[in-house]
Design a protein around this motif. Structure first.
Motif, PDB file in Angstrom:
ATOM      1  N   LEU A 120       0.835  -1.199   0.000  1.00 25.40           N
ATOM      2  CA  LEU A 120       0.000   0.000   0.000  1.00 25.40           C
ATOM      3  C   LEU A 120       0.873   1.254   0.000  1.00 25.40           C
ATOM      4  CD1 LEU A 120      -2.706  -1.074   2.616  1.00 25.40           C
ATOM      5  CD2 LEU A 120      -2.898  -1.072   0.115  1.00 25.40           C
ATOM      6  N   ALA A 121       2.096   1.080   0.403  1.00 24.61           N
ATOM      7  CA  ALA A 121       3.081   2.159   0.462  1.00 24.61           C
ATOM      8  C   ALA A 121       4.400   1.588  -0.059  1.00 24.61           C
ATOM      9  CB  ALA A 121       3.217   2.640   1.897  1.00 24.61           C
ATOM     10  N   PRO A 122       5.413   2.424  -0.241  1.00 28.76           N
ATOM     11  CA  PRO A 122       6.692   1.904  -0.759  1.00 28.76           C
ATOM     12  C   PRO A 122       7.338   0.935   0.226  1.00 28.76           C
ATOM     13  CG  PRO A 122       6.966   4.134   0.023  1.00 28.76           C
ATOM     14  CD  PRO A 122       5.492   3.853   0.052  1.00 28.76           C
ATOM     15  N   SER A 123       8.165   0.062  -0.307  1.00 26.51           N
ATOM     16  CA  SER A 123       8.906  -0.857   0.563  1.00 26.51           C
ATOM     17  C   SER A 123       9.976  -0.074   1.312  1.00 26.51           C
ATOM     18  CB  SER A 123       9.566  -1.954  -0.268  1.00 26.51           C
ATOM     19  OG  SER A 123      10.654  -1.434  -1.007  1.00 26.51           O
ATOM     20  N   PHE A 124      10.454  -0.670   2.395  1.00 26.37           N
ATOM     21  CA  PHE A 124      11.530  -0.034   3.143  1.00 26.37           C
ATOM     22  C   PHE A 124      12.784   0.083   2.283  1.00 26.37           C
ATOM     23  CE2 PHE A 124       9.188  -2.030   6.846  1.00 26.37           C
ATOM     24  CZ  PHE A 124       8.521  -0.855   7.163  1.00 26.37           C
ATOM     25  N   GLN A 125      13.014  -0.888   1.413  1.00 23.97           N
ATOM     26  CA  GLN A 125      14.173  -0.812   0.522  1.00 23.97           C
ATOM     27  C   GLN A 125      14.037   0.363  -0.452  1.00 23.97           C
ATOM     28  OE1 GLN A 125      14.643  -4.697  -1.215  1.00 23.97           O
ATOM     29  NE2 GLN A 125      15.632  -5.521   0.612  1.00 23.97           N
ATOM     30  N   GLN A 126      12.836   0.597  -0.972  1.00 27.90           N
ATOM     31  CA  GLN A 126      12.630   1.739  -1.874  1.00 27.90           C
ATOM     32  C   GLN A 126      12.881   3.058  -1.144  1.00 27.90           C
ATOM     33  OE1 GLN A 126       8.574   0.556  -3.035  1.00 27.90           O
ATOM     34  NE2 GLN A 126       9.252   0.836  -5.165  1.00 27.90           N
ATOM     35  N   ILE A 127      12.388   3.154   0.084  1.00 25.17           N
ATOM     36  CA  ILE A 127      12.596   4.368   0.869  1.00 25.17           C
ATOM     37  C   ILE A 127      14.087   4.575   1.098  1.00 25.17           C
ATOM     38  CG2 ILE A 127      12.194   5.462   3.111  1.00 25.17           C
ATOM     39  CD1 ILE A 127       9.481   3.874   3.142  1.00 25.17           C
ATOM     40  N   ALA A 128      14.780   3.499   1.455  1.00 23.80           N
ATOM     41  CA  ALA A 128      16.225   3.593   1.690  1.00 23.80           C
ATOM     42  C   ALA A 128      16.959   4.033   0.429  1.00 23.80           C
ATOM     43  CB  ALA A 128      16.760   2.253   2.190  1.00 23.80           C
ATOM     44  N   GLU A 129      16.596   3.446  -0.710  1.00 23.69           N
ATOM     45  CA  GLU A 129      17.265   3.815  -1.961  1.00 23.69           C
ATOM     46  C   GLU A 129      17.057   5.291  -2.294  1.00 23.69           C
ATOM     47  OE1 GLU A 129      15.904   1.087  -4.963  1.00 23.69           O
ATOM     48  OE2 GLU A 129      16.815  -0.619  -3.933  1.00 23.69           O
ATOM     49  N   ARG A 130      15.864   5.801  -2.031  1.00 21.77           N
ATOM     50  CA  ARG A 130      15.576   7.197  -2.359  1.00 21.77           C
ATOM     51  C   ARG A 130      16.274   8.174  -1.410  1.00 21.77           C
ATOM     52  NH1 ARG A 130       9.627   9.716  -3.383  1.00 21.77           N
ATOM     53  NH2 ARG A 130       9.882   8.553  -5.312  1.00 21.77           N
ATOM     54  N   TYR A 131      16.330   7.838  -0.119  1.00 26.56           N
ATOM     55  CA  TYR A 131      16.764   8.818   0.883  1.00 26.56           C
ATOM     56  C   TYR A 131      18.103   8.538   1.546  1.00 26.56           C
ATOM     57  CZ  TYR A 131      12.030  10.632   0.555  1.00 26.56           C
ATOM     58  OH  TYR A 131      10.858  11.176   0.098  1.00 26.56           O
ATOM     59  N   ARG A 132      18.669   7.369   1.357  1.00 21.17           N
ATOM     60  CA  ARG A 132      19.886   6.984   2.079  1.00 21.17           C
ATOM     61  C   ARG A 132      21.006   8.020   1.936  1.00 21.17           C
ATOM     62  NH1 ARG A 132      20.826   2.249  -0.241  1.00 21.17           N
ATOM     63  NH2 ARG A 132      19.585   1.109   1.268  1.00 21.17           N
ATOM     64  N   ASN A 133      21.206   8.551   0.757  1.00 21.05           N
ATOM     65  CA  ASN A 133      22.321   9.478   0.517  1.00 21.05           C
ATOM     66  C   ASN A 133      21.893  10.931   0.416  1.00 21.05           C
ATOM     67  OD1 ASN A 133      24.297   7.387   0.443  1.00 21.05           O
ATOM     68  ND2 ASN A 133      23.535   6.830  -1.583  1.00 21.05           N
ATOM     69  N   VAL A 134      20.680  11.233   0.829  1.00 24.48           N
ATOM     70  CA  VAL A 134      20.188  12.610   0.812  1.00 24.48           C
ATOM     71  C   VAL A 134      20.534  13.244   2.158  1.00 24.48           C
ATOM     72  CG1 VAL A 134      18.151  14.081   0.678  1.00 24.48           C
ATOM     73  CG2 VAL A 134      18.321  12.045  -0.776  1.00 24.48           C
ATOM     74  N   PRO A 135      21.312  14.332   2.143  1.00 21.32           N
ATOM     75  CA  PRO A 135      21.682  14.973   3.409  1.00 21.32           C
ATOM     76  C   PRO A 135      20.439  15.375   4.216  1.00 21.32           C
ATOM     77  CG  PRO A 135      22.945  15.895   1.592  1.00 21.32           C
ATOM     78  CD  PRO A 135      21.888  15.004   0.988  1.00 21.32           C
ATOM     79  N   ASP A 136      20.464  15.070   5.483  1.00 22.83           N
ATOM     80  CA  ASP A 136      19.402  15.417   6.441  1.00 22.83           C
ATOM     81  C   ASP A 136      18.033  14.831   6.108  1.00 22.83           C
ATOM     82  OD1 ASP A 136      21.186  16.865   8.051  1.00 22.83           O
ATOM     83  OD2 ASP A 136      20.941  18.643   6.791  1.00 22.83           O
ATOM     84  N   ALA A 137      17.969  13.841   5.242  1.00 20.73           N
ATOM     85  CA  ALA A 137      16.682  13.198   4.946  1.00 20.73           C
ATOM     86  C   ALA A 137      16.110  12.544   6.191  1.00 20.73           C
ATOM     87  CB  ALA A 137      16.844  12.172   3.837  1.00 20.73           C
ATOM     88  N   HIS A 138      16.992  12.071   7.063  1.00 17.70           N
ATOM     89  CA  HIS A 138      16.509  11.416   8.279  1.00 17.70           C
ATOM     90  C   HIS A 138      15.667  12.362   9.129  1.00 17.70           C
ATOM     91  CE1 HIS A 138      19.380  13.282  11.148  1.00 17.70           C
ATOM     92  NE2 HIS A 138      20.114  13.384  10.053  1.00 17.70           N
TER      93      HIS A 138
END
Length: 111
Positions: A48-66
């Protein structure tokens, strides 16, 4: 016989530990259950929402995404992956502390 059983237990423990390392951080199961994460997400496939892996791929290297992700976990937020918005924590399973949100986000980003 006892030595053989002990060795099998050690092998099983090593395999379980290796599985955790394969996915990064160990799953914070109590928080995942409390917040009903798996109602909408899975580890590796969109549901129903993105997988955790998809979220990680999108945001892992984005500064301050956390920071943004932790806020979204606590307060909810608009949809970035389709039509479904992230409900606030109080609607998913109760209030979520900043520390617990950080733990969940670090786990997701480690996928």
């Amino acid at each position: 016989m006892i030595l053989r059983i002990r060795n099998r237990l050690l092998v099983c423990a090593a395999l379980a530990l290796a599985a955790d390392f394969a996915y990064g951080e160990p799953e914070p199961s109590a928080l995942v259950d409390q917040q009903h994460c798996m109602f909408c997400h899975t580890r590796d496939a969109p549901f129903l929402a993105p997988s955790f892996q998809q979220i990680a791929e999108r945001y892992r290297n984005v500064p301050d995404a956390h920071v943004m992700l932790e806020q979204k976990l606590r307060l909810g937020g608009k949809a970035h992956w389709g039509d479904m918005a992230m409900p606030p924590a109080v609607e998913r399973g109760g209030p979520l502390s900043a520390e617990d949100a950080h733990t969940l986000v670090q786990w997701v980003l480690s996928q």
